[in-house]
Design a protein around this motif. Structure first.
Motif, short mmCIF file in Angstrom:
data_model
loop_
_atom_site.label_atom_id
_atom_site.label_comp_id
_atom_site.label_asym_id
_atom_site.label_seq_id
_atom_site.Cartn_x
_atom_site.Cartn_y
_atom_site.Cartn_z
N ASP A 54 0.86 -1.18 0.00
CA ASP A 54 0.00 0.00 0.00
C ASP A 54 0.90 1.22 0.00
OD1 ASP A 54 -2.25 -1.57 0.11
OD2 ASP A 54 -2.71 -1.14 2.20
N LEU A 55 0.62 2.14 -0.91
CA LEU A 55 1.37 3.39 -1.01
C LEU A 55 0.48 4.53 -0.56
CD1 LEU A 55 3.00 2.80 -4.50
CD2 LEU A 55 4.02 2.39 -2.25
N GLN A 56 1.09 5.54 0.01
CA GLN A 56 0.35 6.71 0.47
C GLN A 56 1.04 7.95 -0.07
OE1 GLN A 56 0.33 7.24 4.73
NE2 GLN A 56 -1.57 8.39 4.66
N LYS A 57 0.26 8.78 -0.72
CA LYS A 57 0.81 10.02 -1.26
C LYS A 57 0.76 11.09 -0.18
CE LYS A 57 0.78 12.93 -5.24
NZ LYS A 57 1.28 12.62 -6.52
N LYS A 58 1.93 11.69 0.05
CA LYS A 58 2.04 12.78 1.03
C LYS A 58 2.61 14.00 0.33
CE LYS A 58 2.57 9.98 5.13
NZ LYS A 58 3.21 9.89 6.42
N ALA A 59 2.59 15.12 1.01
CA ALA A 59 3.12 16.35 0.42
C ALA A 59 4.60 16.20 0.06
CB ALA A 59 2.92 17.52 1.38
N THR A 60 5.31 15.38 0.83
CA THR A 60 6.75 15.20 0.60
C THR A 60 7.06 14.08 -0.39
OG1 THR A 60 6.84 13.73 2.51
CG2 THR A 60 7.35 16.07 2.88
N GLY A 61 6.04 13.39 -0.87
CA GLY A 61 6.26 12.30 -1.83
C GLY A 61 5.44 11.08 -1.46
N THR A 62 5.61 10.04 -2.19
CA THR A 62 4.88 8.79 -1.97
C THR A 62 5.67 7.89 -1.03
OG1 THR A 62 3.94 8.96 -4.18
CG2 THR A 62 3.83 6.82 -3.14
N VAL A 63 4.98 7.31 -0.05
CA VAL A 63 5.63 6.46 0.94
C VAL A 63 4.92 5.11 1.01
CG1 VAL A 63 6.45 8.40 2.33
CG2 VAL A 63 4.25 7.34 2.87
N ILE A 64 5.64 4.12 1.49
CA ILE A 64 5.08 2.80 1.73
C ILE A 64 4.34 2.84 3.06
CG2 ILE A 64 5.61 0.36 2.15
CD1 ILE A 64 8.16 0.83 0.41
N SER A 65 3.04 2.51 3.05
CA SER A 65 2.28 2.56 4.30
C SER A 65 2.01 1.17 4.88
CB SER A 65 0.96 3.31 4.10
OG SER A 65 0.15 2.65 3.17
N LYS A 66 1.98 0.15 4.02
CA LYS A 66 1.72 -1.20 4.52
C LYS A 66 2.25 -2.20 3.51
CE LYS A 66 -2.08 -4.21 5.99
NZ LYS A 66 -3.54 -4.37 6.07
N THR A 67 2.80 -3.31 4.01
CA THR A 67 3.30 -4.36 3.12
C THR A 67 2.88 -5.72 3.65
OG1 THR A 67 5.37 -4.58 4.35
CG2 THR A 67 5.36 -3.03 2.49
N GLY A 68 2.94 -6.70 2.81
CA GLY A 68 2.66 -8.07 3.22
C GLY A 68 2.83 -9.01 2.04
N TYR A 69 2.64 -10.29 2.30
CA TYR A 69 2.76 -11.28 1.25
C TYR A 69 1.65 -12.31 1.40
CZ TYR A 69 4.62 -14.48 4.74
OH TYR A 69 4.75 -15.27 5.86
N GLU A 70 1.38 -12.99 0.31
CA GLU A 70 0.44 -14.11 0.32
C GLU A 70 1.09 -15.25 -0.47
OE1 GLU A 70 -4.14 -15.23 -0.90
OE2 GLU A 70 -3.54 -13.14 -0.75
N LEU A 71 1.15 -16.41 0.14
CA LEU A 71 1.75 -17.57 -0.53
C LEU A 71 0.82 -18.12 -1.59
CD1 LEU A 71 3.23 -19.48 2.56
CD2 LEU A 71 4.47 -18.06 0.90
N THR A 72 1.41 -18.56 -2.71
CA THR A 72 0.67 -19.22 -3.78
C THR A 72 1.34 -20.55 -4.08
OG1 THR A 72 1.98 -18.16 -5.53
CG2 THR A 72 -0.04 -17.04 -4.83
N TRP A 73 0.57 -21.50 -4.54
CA TRP A 73 1.12 -22.82 -4.85
C TRP A 73 0.56 -23.29 -6.19
CZ3 TRP A 73 -0.65 -28.06 -5.03
CH2 TRP A 73 0.38 -29.01 -5.00
N VAL A 74 1.40 -23.92 -7.00
CA VAL A 74 1.01 -24.37 -8.34
C VAL A 74 0.48 -25.81 -8.25
CG1 VAL A 74 1.73 -24.69 -10.72
CG2 VAL A 74 2.82 -22.91 -9.33
N TYR A 75 -0.80 -25.95 -8.48
CA TYR A 75 -1.47 -27.25 -8.47
C TYR A 75 -1.54 -27.74 -9.91
CZ TYR A 75 -5.28 -30.63 -7.64
OH TYR A 75 -6.05 -31.76 -7.57
N THR A 76 -1.06 -28.97 -10.17
CA THR A 76 -0.96 -29.47 -11.54
C THR A 76 -1.64 -30.82 -11.71
OG1 THR A 76 1.19 -30.46 -11.05
CG2 THR A 76 1.21 -28.23 -11.98
N PRO A 77 -2.96 -30.87 -11.60
CA PRO A 77 -3.65 -32.15 -11.80
C PRO A 77 -3.75 -32.49 -13.29
CG PRO A 77 -5.26 -30.44 -11.51
CD PRO A 77 -3.91 -29.80 -11.29
#
Length: 129
Positions: A54-77
């Motif tokens: 998540d990015l947040q625009k401020k008067a001084t520029g754009t900053v990172i406000s929140k980060t995270g990850y989500e795992l994904t898995w490749v299913y190959t039936p």
């Protein structure tokens, strides 16, 4: 924001500050997001992660406000005699393996456990979404 790739395995993510006291910025680095769509079925190579920023625009520029990850898995039936590729959000399937064979479910569980352990030990400032 720096997002790397190519090693075919997940690598830690981190947030660090750079610049001097007047121009300090937070930088997020995801060294490798692993494999998103892949036929590599070896341990550590059968999945990847999506990064949320998540990015947040401020008067001084754009900053990172929140980060995270989500795992994904490749299913190959095999479906209708052909191998199919499905990118599964691990959190959605780990508690509900509907339609997945037990061997695939176990491989996804191992990927989840390996990945979370690596991220818990190596990530700095980036947690699960």
């Amino acid at each position: 924001i720096i997002i790397g790739s190519h090693p075919h395995v997940l690598q830690p993510m981190e947030i660090f500050s750079m610049g001097d006291n007047l121009n300090k910025r937070e930088v997020m680095v995801a060294w490798s997001l692993g494999n998103y769509v892949s036929n590599q079925r070896d341990r550590y190579r059968d999945g990847g992660a999506m990064v949320h920023i998540d990015l947040q625009k401020k008067a001084t520029g754009t900053v990172i406000s929140k980060t995270g990850y989500e795992l994904t898995w490749v299913y190959t039936p095999i479906v209708g005699g052909k191998k199919r590729y499905y990118i599964l959000p691990v959190n959605s399937y780990i508690g509900n393996p509907t339609g997945m064979d037990s061997a695939s479910f176990e491989k996804m569980r191992i990927f989840q456990d390996d990945s979370r352990l690596m991220f818990e030990e190596g990530n700095q400032g980036v947690g699960a979404w």
